[in-house]
Design an enzyme around this catalytic site. Structure first.
Site, mmCIF file in Angstrom:
data_model
loop_
_atom_site.group_PDB
_atom_site.id
_atom_site.type_symbol
_atom_site.label_atom_id
_atom_site.label_comp_id
_atom_site.label_asym_id
_atom_site.label_seq_id
_atom_site.Cartn_x
_atom_site.Cartn_y
_atom_site.Cartn_z
ATOM 1 N N HIS A 66 1.004 -5.695 -4.837
ATOM 2 C CA HIS A 66 0.883 -4.183 -5.065
ATOM 3 C C HIS A 66 1.655 -3.346 -3.861
ATOM 4 O O HIS A 66 2.318 -2.637 -4.044
ATOM 5 C CB HIS A 66 -0.504 -3.801 -5.337
ATOM 6 C CG HIS A 66 -0.522 -2.366 -5.503
ATOM 7 N ND1 HIS A 66 -1.669 -1.660 -6.509
ATOM 8 C CD2 HIS A 66 0.248 -1.173 -5.133
ATOM 9 C CE1 HIS A 66 -1.295 -0.484 -6.518
ATOM 10 N NE2 HIS A 66 -0.611 0.085 -5.758
ATOM 11 N N GLU A 120 6.281 2.762 -2.864
ATOM 12 C CA GLU A 120 5.246 1.676 -1.885
ATOM 13 C C GLU A 120 5.888 2.052 -0.536
ATOM 14 O O GLU A 120 5.083 2.265 0.474
ATOM 15 C CB GLU A 120 5.228 0.501 -2.149
ATOM 16 C CG GLU A 120 4.464 0.049 -3.411
ATOM 17 C CD GLU A 120 2.911 0.629 -3.442
ATOM 18 O OE1 GLU A 120 2.304 0.286 -2.332
ATOM 19 O OE2 GLU A 120 2.624 1.182 -4.326
ATOM 20 N N HIS A 124 3.482 4.393 1.707
ATOM 21 C CA HIS A 124 2.590 3.679 2.642
ATOM 22 C C HIS A 124 3.752 2.999 3.896
ATOM 23 O O HIS A 124 3.246 3.029 4.928
ATOM 24 C CB HIS A 124 2.091 2.444 2.048
ATOM 25 C CG HIS A 124 1.130 2.878 0.852
ATOM 26 N ND1 HIS A 124 -0.045 3.499 0.915
ATOM 27 C CD2 HIS A 124 1.306 2.689 -0.548
ATOM 28 C CE1 HIS A 124 -0.714 3.516 -0.063
ATOM 29 N NE2 HIS A 124 0.104 3.221 -1.154
#
Ligand code: 5GP
Length: 173
Positions: A66, A120, A124
């Site tokens: 993920h 992502e 992040h």
């Protein structure tokens, strides 16, 4: 007994890898990384999302990546740290085939993963860019995926697939 030792060794190695990343992270504006994997059935069963096979084909019946998330010890986390460093697929051209296998997107409409990877990285990854550039960010996640074979560990501990399917239900309790 031997199985128990092996499981403990794997757990210890994973712990040490994450601790090393954590130590490096201390001076970089966050405290540690979460390396997050997802079980496809759980994603598809969640009320929030519908799911679609990636355009690159049916994903393996296995955990997949993920994301790699820098976090603070107090439970909060930084996000979207650098709008000037957008996802650039050409920087990870050598990783794409491995990404398609290990980091598929199950979101609808079907895609080959780029929008998930971009999300992502931008949400992040940009918050750990003083430690990991774009290539290292994705490479590190792929390496952790190889080192943490959750399915194998569960199988060797005699978990049944029904236990995995029950996990989302347990989380709700
Ligand atoms: P997060 O904010 O949790 O890092 O990322 C989740 C976001 O990525 C959601 O907006 C979701 O729509 C998108 N996404 C795309 N593909 C996937 C997938 O396969 N799994 C999950 N959990 N999110 C996905």
């Amino acid at each position: 007994m031997e199985k128990e030792m092996k499981f403990k060794c794997i757990a210890l190695i994973n712990f040490l890898v994450l601790q090393c990343l954590a130590i490096l992270g201390v001076s970089k504006g966050f405290d540690f990384f979460y390396f997050v994997e997802q079980w496809p059935g759980s994603y598809c069963d969640s009320d929030k999302f519908s799911c679609c096979y990636p355009t690159t084909g049916k994903p393996a019946a296995d955990f997949s990546i993920h994301g790699l998330w820098p976090n603070y010890r107090n439970g909060s986390y930084p996000q979207n740290c650098d709008p000037n460093n957008p996802f650039n697929e050409s920087e990870i051209a050598d990783l794409i085939s491995s990404m398609r296998r290990n980091w598929p997107s199950l979101a609808c409409p079907s895609s080959s993963g780029e929008s998930f990877w971009s999300h992502e990285w931008e949400k992040h990854g940009t918050c750990s860019e003083s430690l990991l550039d774009q290539h290292s960010y994705f490479q590190t996640a792929l390496t952790l995926r190889q080192q943490t074979n959750i399915l194998q560990s569960l199988k060797s501990e005699s978990f049944q697939m029904e236990d995995l399917i029950a996990l989302p239900t347990l989380k709700m309790l």
